[in-house]
Design a protein around this motif. Sequence first.
Motif, PDB file in Angstrom:
ATOM      1  N   ARG A 228       0.885  -1.164   0.000  1.00  0.00           N
ATOM      2  CA  ARG A 228       0.000   0.000   0.000  1.00  0.00           C
ATOM      3  C   ARG A 228       0.922   1.213   0.000  1.00  0.00           C
ATOM      4  O   ARG A 228       1.566   1.509   1.001  1.00  0.00           O
ATOM      5  N   THR A 229       1.020   1.889  -1.119  1.00  0.00           N
ATOM      6  CA  THR A 229       2.022   2.933  -1.289  1.00  0.00           C
ATOM      7  C   THR A 229       1.399   4.317  -1.338  1.00  0.00           C
ATOM      8  O   THR A 229       0.232   4.492  -1.706  1.00  0.00           O
ATOM      9  N   ALA A 230       2.217   5.298  -0.973  1.00  0.00           N
ATOM     10  CA  ALA A 230       1.806   6.692  -1.059  1.00  0.00           C
ATOM     11  C   ALA A 230       3.043   7.545  -1.267  1.00  0.00           C
ATOM     12  O   ALA A 230       4.037   7.376  -0.562  1.00  0.00           O
ATOM     13  N   GLN A 231       2.994   8.431  -2.253  1.00  0.00           N
ATOM     14  CA  GLN A 231       4.066   9.389  -2.419  1.00  0.00           C
ATOM     15  C   GLN A 231       3.794  10.546  -1.462  1.00  0.00           C
ATOM     16  O   GLN A 231       2.715  11.141  -1.483  1.00  0.00           O
ATOM     17  N   ALA A 232       4.762  10.823  -0.602  1.00  0.00           N
ATOM     18  CA  ALA A 232       4.518  11.808   0.444  1.00  0.00           C
ATOM     19  C   ALA A 232       5.778  12.597   0.762  1.00  0.00           C
ATOM     20  O   ALA A 232       6.878  12.050   0.779  1.00  0.00           O
ATOM     21  N   ASP A 233       5.595  13.867   1.003  1.00  0.00           N
ATOM     22  CA  ASP A 233       6.642  14.758   1.492  1.00  0.00           C
ATOM     23  C   ASP A 233       6.580  14.717   3.015  1.00  0.00           C
ATOM     24  O   ASP A 233       5.544  14.999   3.611  1.00  0.00           O
ATOM     25  N   TRP A 234       7.690  14.370   3.669  1.00  0.00           N
ATOM     26  CA  TRP A 234       7.687  14.246   5.127  1.00  0.00           C
ATOM     27  C   TRP A 234       7.229  15.510   5.823  1.00  0.00           C
ATOM     28  O   TRP A 234       6.612  15.455   6.877  1.00  0.00           O
ATOM     29  N   ARG A 235       7.545  16.650   5.248  1.00  0.00           N
ATOM     30  CA  ARG A 235       7.203  17.913   5.896  1.00  0.00           C
ATOM     31  C   ARG A 235       5.696  18.140   5.954  1.00  0.00           C
ATOM     32  O   ARG A 235       5.211  18.962   6.740  1.00  0.00           O
ATOM     33  N   PHE A 236       4.963  17.411   5.115  1.00  0.00           N
ATOM     34  CA  PHE A 236       3.501  17.526   5.081  1.00  0.00           C
ATOM     35  C   PHE A 236       2.890  16.131   5.142  1.00  0.00           C
ATOM     36  O   PHE A 236       1.897  15.841   4.474  1.00  0.00           O
ATOM     37  N   LEU A 237       3.477  15.272   5.956  1.00  0.00           N
ATOM     38  CA  LEU A 237       3.111  13.859   5.977  1.00  0.00           C
ATOM     39  C   LEU A 237       1.635  13.650   6.287  1.00  0.00           C
ATOM     40  O   LEU A 237       0.967  12.819   5.669  1.00  0.00           O
ATOM     41  N   ASN A 238       1.122  14.394   7.261  1.00  0.00           N
ATOM     42  CA  ASN A 238      -0.269  14.192   7.674  1.00  0.00           C
ATOM     43  C   ASN A 238      -1.269  14.697   6.651  1.00  0.00           C
ATOM     44  O   ASN A 238      -2.465  14.422   6.762  1.00  0.00           O
ATOM     45  N   ARG A 239      -0.805  15.429   5.659  1.00  0.00           N
ATOM     46  CA  ARG A 239      -1.667  15.828   4.544  1.00  0.00           C
ATOM     47  C   ARG A 239      -1.935  14.645   3.621  1.00  0.00           C
ATOM     48  O   ARG A 239      -3.027  14.521   3.047  1.00  0.00           O
ATOM     49  N   ASP A 240      -0.924  13.780   3.472  1.00  0.00           N
ATOM     50  CA  ASP A 240      -1.006  12.679   2.511  1.00  0.00           C
ATOM     51  C   ASP A 240      -1.260  11.318   3.148  1.00  0.00           C
ATOM     52  O   ASP A 240      -1.698  10.387   2.467  1.00  0.00           O
ATOM     53  N   ILE A 241      -0.961  11.183   4.437  1.00  0.00           N
ATOM     54  CA  ILE A 241      -1.140   9.917   5.145  1.00  0.00           C
ATOM     55  C   ILE A 241      -2.199  10.114   6.208  1.00  0.00           C
ATOM     56  O   ILE A 241      -2.104  11.017   7.050  1.00  0.00           O
ATOM     57  N   HIS A 242      -3.210   9.263   6.206  1.00  0.00           N
ATOM     58  CA  HIS A 242      -4.318   9.394   7.150  1.00  0.00           C
ATOM     59  C   HIS A 242      -4.305   8.239   8.141  1.00  0.00           C
ATOM     60  O   HIS A 242      -3.914   7.124   7.815  1.00  0.00           O
ATOM     61  N   GLY A 243      -4.706   8.523   9.353  1.00  0.00           N
ATOM     62  CA  GLY A 243      -4.690   7.519  10.397  1.00  0.00           C
ATOM     63  C   GLY A 243      -3.437   7.632  11.242  1.00  0.00           C
ATOM     64  O   GLY A 243      -2.557   8.467  11.001  1.00  0.00           O
ATOM     65  N   THR A 244      -3.346   6.783  12.274  1.00  0.00           N
ATOM     66  CA  THR A 244      -2.179   6.761  13.152  1.00  0.00           C
ATOM     67  C   THR A 244      -1.577   5.364  13.182  1.00  0.00           C
ATOM     68  O   THR A 244      -2.240   4.376  12.841  1.00  0.00           O
ATOM     69  N   PHE A 245      -0.327   5.293  13.616  1.00  0.00           N
ATOM     70  CA  PHE A 245       0.429   4.046  13.551  1.00  0.00           C
ATOM     71  C   PHE A 245       1.149   3.780  14.864  1.00  0.00           C
ATOM     72  O   PHE A 245       1.468   4.704  15.619  1.00  0.00           O
ATOM     73  N   ASP A 246       1.422   2.503  15.099  1.00  0.00           N
ATOM     74  CA  ASP A 246       2.193   2.119  16.282  1.00  0.00           C
ATOM     75  C   ASP A 246       3.669   2.486  16.130  1.00  0.00           C
ATOM     76  O   ASP A 246       4.352   2.710  17.123  1.00  0.00           O
ATOM     77  N   ALA A 247       4.154   2.519  14.888  1.00  0.00           N
ATOM     78  CA  ALA A 247       5.566   2.822  14.665  1.00  0.00           C
ATOM     79  C   ALA A 247       5.753   3.502  13.318  1.00  0.00           C
ATOM     80  O   ALA A 247       5.013   3.246  12.365  1.00  0.00           O
ATOM     81  N   VAL A 248       6.736   4.375  13.277  1.00  0.00           N
ATOM     82  CA  VAL A 248       7.224   4.972  12.033  1.00  0.00           C
ATOM     83  C   VAL A 248       8.677   4.561  11.884  1.00  0.00           C
ATOM     84  O   VAL A 248       9.458   4.638  12.848  1.00  0.00           O
ATOM     85  N   ILE A 249       9.062   4.086  10.701  1.00  0.00           N
ATOM     86  CA  ILE A 249      10.464   3.773  10.441  1.00  0.00           C
ATOM     87  C   ILE A 249      10.971   4.669   9.317  1.00  0.00           C
ATOM     88  O   ILE A 249      10.286   4.893   8.329  1.00  0.00           O
ATOM     89  N   CYS A 250      12.176   5.201   9.516  1.00  0.00           N
ATOM     90  CA  CYS A 250      12.831   6.046   8.517  1.00  0.00           C
ATOM     91  C   CYS A 250      14.264   5.538   8.403  1.00  0.00           C
ATOM     92  O   CYS A 250      15.154   5.989   9.138  1.00  0.00           O
ATOM     93  N   LEU A 251      14.471   4.593   7.498  1.00  0.00           N
ATOM     94  CA  LEU A 251      15.742   3.864   7.441  1.00  0.00           C
ATOM     95  C   LEU A 251      16.464   4.109   6.117  1.00  0.00           C
ATOM     96  O   LEU A 251      15.977   4.800   5.241  1.00  0.00           O
ATOM     97  N   GLY A 252      17.671   3.556   6.005  1.00  0.00           N
ATOM     98  CA  GLY A 252      18.446   3.695   4.783  1.00  0.00           C
ATOM     99  C   GLY A 252      19.126   5.034   4.634  1.00  0.00           C
ATOM    100  O   GLY A 252      19.340   5.495   3.508  1.00  0.00           O
ATOM    101  N   ASN A 253      19.464   5.680   5.777  1.00  0.00           N
ATOM    102  CA  ASN A 253      20.186   6.948   5.719  1.00  0.00           C
ATOM    103  C   ASN A 253      19.349   8.055   5.068  1.00  0.00           C
ATOM    104  O   ASN A 253      19.870   9.035   4.564  1.00  0.00           O
ATOM    105  N   SER A 254      18.031   7.875   5.086  1.00  0.00           N
ATOM    106  CA  SER A 254      17.148   8.754   4.315  1.00  0.00           C
ATOM    107  C   SER A 254      16.975  10.137   4.929  1.00  0.00           C
ATOM    108  O   SER A 254      16.776  11.120   4.200  1.00  0.00           O
ATOM    109  N   PHE A 255      17.036  10.239   6.248  1.00  0.00           N
ATOM    110  CA  PHE A 255      16.795  11.524   6.903  1.00  0.00           C
ATOM    111  C   PHE A 255      17.835  12.563   6.494  1.00  0.00           C
ATOM    112  O   PHE A 255      17.610  13.764   6.646  1.00  0.00           O
TER     113      PHE A 255
END
Length: 270
Positions: free
Chosen positions: A106-133
Motif C-alpha cells: 500500500r504505497t503513497a508518495q509523500a513529502d515528510w514535511r507535510f506527511l499528515n496531509r497525505d497519510i491518514h490515520g495513526t500508527f504504532d511505529a514509524v520507520i525512517c531507514l536507509g540513511n534517508s533523513f
Amino acid sequence: MDEQSFGAAPASVRETDHYQQEYIEQFADRWDRLIDWEARAKAEGDFFIRILREHGVKSVLDVATGTGFHSIRLLQEGFDVVSADGSPNMLARAFRNARDRNQLLRTAQADWRFLNRDIHGTFDAVICLGNSFTHLFRERDRRKSLAEYYAVLKHNGLLILDHRNYDRLLEGGAAVKQGKGNVYCGEDVSVRPDHVDEGLARFRYAFSDGSTFHLNMFPLRHGYVRRLMREVGFQKVASYGDYERSKDDPDFYIHVAHKAYEMDGDSTVI
C-alpha cells in the motif's frame, strides 16, 4: 529525466527537494545491487522485528520505503504496513519488488514535511531507514518532519531512524567500508565521498557496469539527531551502533525514539 541534474557546481547543491532529481529511474533500478537483499537480511537479523514486537507494534508507516526492503520484510512477518516515499521511481521499484515476492504494498508518495496531509490515520511505529533523513538540508525541514512523524504516531508509538556515522567522516576517518557492510551490502559497487564539509556529504556510487551516480546529503551528527528528537517531543531515545548497544565507531547509528509520556516525578504544585 534520464540523467542526474546537479549543474555546473555540484557541491553547491544543498536543497532538500533536490533528491527527486537524484533518484532517477536508472539509479533506482540499480539500488538493489547496492543493498543486496539477502546479505542485508543476514547482517540485520531480526533486529527491527524484535524491537517492534517487544513494544507491541502491529501497524507500521515506512516513510522511506526506497525499493521496499523493510516494507516487504515486515509484511512477510505479519505487520500491517503502509509504504511511503518522496521518490516515485523508488516507489515503482518497491511495488514491483513486492509483487515478485507475492506481497502487495500500500504505497503513497509523500513529502515528510507535510506527511499528515497525505497519510491518514495513526500508527504504532514509524520507520525512517536507509540513511534517508540526511536528504533534509534545512533544520526547519528536519524539525517539521520529526514533528509530522510524532503526530502520525499513536500515543505510545515508536520512531526508528538511522543514519551513517557522519561524525567519523567529518573528523577525517574512513567514510565507508568497501565490499559488504551492515546496511549497503552489495559488492559490485564502489562508494566514496567526493566532497565533505559540515553542510554537505556528496557521495559517488560507481557500479560494475560502468554507470556512476551521486547523492548530496546533509552529514548528521549522532548527538545532534538525539537532541533534535528530544526537542520535538520524544520522551526517550535509545541509540544503537550497527544493531548493537554501546558499539564504538559503527558504520550506522540507529535511534529508537519513544513517544509515550514519561512521568519525571516533578511534584510542583500549580
